[in-house]
Design a protein around this motif. Sequence first.
Motif, short mmCIF file in Angstrom:
data_model
loop_
_atom_site.label_atom_id
_atom_site.label_comp_id
_atom_site.label_asym_id
_atom_site.label_seq_id
_atom_site.Cartn_x
_atom_site.Cartn_y
_atom_site.Cartn_z
N LEU A 20 42.47 28.64 41.65
CA LEU A 20 41.13 28.81 41.08
C LEU A 20 40.12 29.07 42.19
O LEU A 20 39.25 29.94 42.07
CB LEU A 20 40.74 27.56 40.29
N ALA A 21 40.23 28.30 43.27
CA ALA A 21 39.30 28.45 44.38
C ALA A 21 39.39 29.84 44.99
O ALA A 21 38.36 30.49 45.26
CB ALA A 21 39.59 27.39 45.44
N SER A 22 40.59 30.32 45.21
CA SER A 22 40.78 31.64 45.80
C SER A 22 40.25 32.74 44.88
O SER A 22 39.65 33.72 45.35
CB SER A 22 42.25 31.88 46.10
N ARG A 23 40.46 32.57 43.58
CA ARG A 23 39.97 33.58 42.62
C ARG A 23 38.44 33.60 42.59
O ARG A 23 37.83 34.68 42.50
CB ARG A 23 40.53 33.28 41.23
N LEU A 24 37.80 32.45 42.66
CA LEU A 24 36.34 32.40 42.71
C LEU A 24 35.82 33.11 43.96
O LEU A 24 34.84 33.84 43.92
CB LEU A 24 35.87 30.95 42.70
N ARG A 25 36.50 32.88 45.07
CA ARG A 25 36.08 33.49 46.32
C ARG A 25 36.20 35.01 46.23
O ARG A 25 35.31 35.75 46.67
CB ARG A 25 36.95 32.94 47.45
N ARG A 26 37.30 35.51 45.66
CA ARG A 26 37.45 36.95 45.50
C ARG A 26 36.39 37.52 44.57
O ARG A 26 35.92 38.64 44.76
CB ARG A 26 38.84 37.29 44.94
N GLU A 27 36.03 36.75 43.56
CA GLU A 27 35.04 37.24 42.59
C GLU A 27 33.70 37.54 43.26
O GLU A 27 33.09 38.59 43.00
CB GLU A 27 34.85 36.19 41.48
N ILE A 28 33.23 36.64 44.13
CA ILE A 28 31.93 36.93 44.75
C ILE A 28 32.06 38.03 45.79
O ILE A 28 31.12 38.80 46.00
CB ILE A 28 31.24 35.67 45.32
#
Length: 239
Positions: A33-41
């Motif tokens: 989840l953390a990695s996906r949030l980071r990619r999103e921004i």
Amino acid sequence: MGALDRFEKGVERVMNNAFAKVGRNSEIKPVELASRLRREIDDRAAVVGRDRTVVPNEFTIELSSADFSQIDAWGAETMADELATNLTEYAASQHYAFVGPVSVSFEEHEDLPGGRFQLRSATVRGNVAPATSAAPSTRHPLIDIDGQRYLLTGPVTVIGRDAEADIVVDDPGVSRRHLEIRVTPDGVVATDLGSTNGLFVEGHQVPAATLLDGNTLTIGRTRIMFWTGSASGQQNEGW
């Protein structure tokens, strides 16, 4: 330790604490989840001016029913807060800017299989945003409350103990709606909202005051430092 390492370590700590409580059977891994949030921004970063790149600040993670229940068992609010905090740290490392408070929430999506999730994000303006740089911007003044820094991104910011305040202060000497800071074309004005213990600016109790760069405000036992986004303000010591 760099910002990226702290990002991963912070989420890993929550993950380990959660697994210690409920076991290791979930298909969803918080680090994913953390990695996906980071990619999103990273993917949605938008350059809106010189040295200013704005990224989304509100995130909704859709989970299968089983994974949603597992996140709830871990402590969804704690997990969301940790993800938001570490995402803010990552944004600072990339010199991104927010226009409102950062929030992460979870929603149940019955059509999703276990172990899969979807992410929605939005850029939503608020009255305050976490400061991701060490200086106020030319458009938004900056305040520091006990080490937490905020940009005043809206025209009016209310500070107090009330959960509905723009900035919530955990101080028994602070009233529920204690202080208003209003950004106007003629200056930034701090106003006491009829609090029990009053507003002090540079040690003097006042009903209201036009703030100057470097001013110190006190409400209850809480000290608030104020900086403008002017050229002189950006050269203020320590900023």
